[in-house]
Scaffold this motif. Structure first.
Motif, short mmCIF file in Angstrom:
data_model
loop_
_atom_site.label_atom_id
_atom_site.label_comp_id
_atom_site.label_asym_id
_atom_site.label_seq_id
_atom_site.Cartn_x
_atom_site.Cartn_y
_atom_site.Cartn_z
N VAL A 144 0.83 -1.21 0.00
CA VAL A 144 0.00 0.00 0.00
C VAL A 144 0.86 1.25 0.00
O VAL A 144 0.68 2.17 -0.81
CB VAL A 144 -0.97 0.01 1.21
CG1 VAL A 144 -1.63 1.38 1.36
CG2 VAL A 144 -2.03 -1.07 1.05
N SER A 187 0.03 5.59 -3.50
CA SER A 187 -0.60 4.48 -2.78
C SER A 187 -0.81 3.29 -3.71
O SER A 187 -1.26 3.45 -4.86
CB SER A 187 -1.95 4.93 -2.21
OG SER A 187 -2.71 3.81 -1.77
N LEU A 212 -3.14 1.29 -3.37
CA LEU A 212 -4.59 1.24 -3.60
C LEU A 212 -4.97 2.09 -4.81
O LEU A 212 -5.85 1.72 -5.58
CB LEU A 212 -5.33 1.72 -2.35
CG LEU A 212 -5.15 0.86 -1.10
CD1 LEU A 212 -5.84 1.51 0.09
CD2 LEU A 212 -5.65 -0.55 -1.33
N LEU A 257 -3.96 0.07 -7.82
CA LEU A 257 -4.95 -0.98 -8.07
C LEU A 257 -6.19 -0.40 -8.76
O LEU A 257 -6.71 -0.99 -9.72
CB LEU A 257 -5.32 -1.66 -6.75
CG LEU A 257 -6.42 -2.72 -6.81
CD1 LEU A 257 -6.08 -3.84 -7.77
CD2 LEU A 257 -6.70 -3.26 -5.40
N ARG A 258 -6.65 0.74 -8.27
CA ARG A 258 -7.81 1.38 -8.89
C ARG A 258 -7.52 1.74 -10.35
O ARG A 258 -8.37 1.54 -11.24
CB ARG A 258 -8.20 2.63 -8.11
CG ARG A 258 -9.44 3.34 -8.67
CD ARG A 258 -9.91 4.47 -7.76
NE ARG A 258 -8.90 5.48 -7.57
CZ ARG A 258 -8.21 5.68 -6.43
NH1 ARG A 258 -8.45 4.91 -5.38
NH2 ARG A 258 -7.31 6.63 -6.34
N LEU A 290 -2.87 -7.82 -1.79
CA LEU A 290 -2.11 -6.84 -1.03
C LEU A 290 -1.26 -7.55 0.02
O LEU A 290 -1.75 -8.46 0.71
CB LEU A 290 -3.04 -5.85 -0.34
CG LEU A 290 -3.56 -4.66 -1.15
CD1 LEU A 290 -2.42 -3.70 -1.46
CD2 LEU A 290 -4.27 -5.08 -2.41
N THR A 302 1.01 -5.97 3.00
CA THR A 302 1.25 -4.63 3.49
C THR A 302 1.14 -4.56 5.01
O THR A 302 0.52 -5.43 5.63
CB THR A 302 0.25 -3.65 2.85
OG1 THR A 302 0.44 -2.34 3.37
CG2 THR A 302 -1.19 -4.08 3.12
N SER A 329 -8.59 0.75 4.54
CA SER A 329 -7.69 0.30 3.47
C SER A 329 -8.06 -1.10 3.01
O SER A 329 -8.07 -1.40 1.81
CB SER A 329 -6.24 0.32 3.96
OG SER A 329 -5.78 1.64 4.15
N LEU A 385 -11.32 -1.01 1.01
CA LEU A 385 -11.11 -0.40 -0.30
C LEU A 385 -10.39 -1.35 -1.25
O LEU A 385 -10.75 -1.47 -2.42
CB LEU A 385 -10.32 0.90 -0.14
CG LEU A 385 -10.13 1.75 -1.40
CD1 LEU A 385 -11.49 2.11 -2.01
CD2 LEU A 385 -9.33 3.00 -1.08
N ALA A 386 -9.38 -2.05 -0.73
CA ALA A 386 -8.64 -3.00 -1.57
C ALA A 386 -9.57 -4.09 -2.08
O ALA A 386 -9.55 -4.45 -3.27
CB ALA A 386 -7.49 -3.61 -0.78
N GLN A 429 -11.99 -2.90 -4.69
CA GLN A 429 -11.37 -2.63 -5.98
C GLN A 429 -10.83 -3.89 -6.64
O GLN A 429 -10.15 -3.82 -7.65
CB GLN A 429 -10.27 -1.59 -5.82
CG GLN A 429 -10.85 -0.22 -5.48
CD GLN A 429 -9.80 0.83 -5.19
OE1 GLN A 429 -10.10 2.01 -5.16
NE2 GLN A 429 -8.56 0.43 -4.97
N TYR A 467 -5.61 -10.38 1.03
CA TYR A 467 -4.97 -9.27 1.74
C TYR A 467 -4.18 -9.86 2.90
O TYR A 467 -4.76 -10.45 3.80
CB TYR A 467 -6.04 -8.31 2.24
CG TYR A 467 -5.56 -6.93 2.65
CD1 TYR A 467 -5.91 -5.81 1.90
CD2 TYR A 467 -4.79 -6.74 3.79
CE1 TYR A 467 -5.50 -4.53 2.27
CE2 TYR A 467 -4.37 -5.47 4.17
CZ TYR A 467 -4.73 -4.36 3.40
OH TYR A 467 -4.32 -3.09 3.77
#
Length: 245
Positions: free
Chosen positions: A62, A68, A70, A73-74, A87, A89, A96, A99-100, A103, A108
């Protein structure tokens, strides 16, 4: 794509701490079928390598020097890139993580993580690839196929009884889904490198957990042959001389 290609995983690391990147590379490449094909330390480098290398799997941090992960990724998802991204991280805050996942990250991992958890990530990636490959030519999915694509599996106690090795199970699943037709235990054993009895044990486990379907093929005489096909694969038409049951 054959089962061997489904096992092979090309990985891109996006991690700004070079020491952590080396450790992650070493952990990943303990699996002889995993190859780290690139390593980036910034968003800009990660974006360029993702486009150039087209890896199967991207492991993304991240907090990066120029932005970022993120946001990266977006950017990828906005531009239609569908590679599996997970992710890895130190970012352990719920926003976070949400959001990950929103998206499109399929997993994670919060640092520090265990080697076993990283192996689980790889197994989920392979299962997702096998499921996608099985149904790639069809516009519609049944629930079992969608569950495999999403990584929804039975409880661990059901999935891995004594004598069932997770890596061998992956290979059996890949062989069965790649075949696209019903196979005997002997045929699966030949493709995976197992004895007929061992392949039969794994196939019976897949039937019990709903990942395979057992079919009986009737010949001229003797007991019917047992054939196994992946759940969701099209059943083969019965033999013309098969008796009514």
């Amino acid at each position: 794509m054959n089962p061997q290609n489904l096992q092979s995983v090309r990985v891109l690391l996006v991690e700004d701490d070079l020491r952590v990147a080396r450790v992650n590379r070493d952990l990943l490449e303990r699996d002889p079928d995993v190859h780290v094909v690139g390593s980036a330390s910034t968003c800009q480098q990660g974006d360029a390598l993702a486009l150039a290398l087209k890896p199967d799997l991207i492991l993304l941090d991240v907090h990066l020097p120029d932005g970022s992960g993120l946001g990266l990724l977006r950017h990828w998802r906005t531009n239609g890139m569908t590679n599996d991204v997970a992710l890895i991280t130190a970012a352990d805050d719920e926003p976070s993580i949400r959001l990950a996942l929103a998206q499109g990250a399929f997993d994670y991992l919060i640092k520090p993580f265990t080697a076993a958890r990283l192996s689980e990530l790889l197994a989920r990636h392979r299962a997702r690839r096998a499921a996608a490959n099985t149904r790639q030519s069809e516009a519609r999915l049944d629930q079992a196929s969608l569950d495999r694509l999403l990584g929804v599996t039975p409880a661990p106690t059901e999935l891995l009884p004594r004598g069932i090795d997770p890596h061998t199970l992956e290979r059996v699943v890949a062989a069965l889904t790649e075949a696209g037709a019903a196979l005997s235990a002997e045929e699966v054993g030949e493709r995976v490198g197992l004895s007929r009895v061992t392949a039969w044990r794994y196939l019976e486990h897949l039937v019990r957990t709903g990942l395979a379907v057992l079919e009986h093929q009737y010949g001229q005489a003797g007991r019917p042959a047992k054939l196994y096909r992946a759940t969701g694969a099209e059943a083969q038409p019965p033999l013309a001389d098969a008796p009514e049951v």
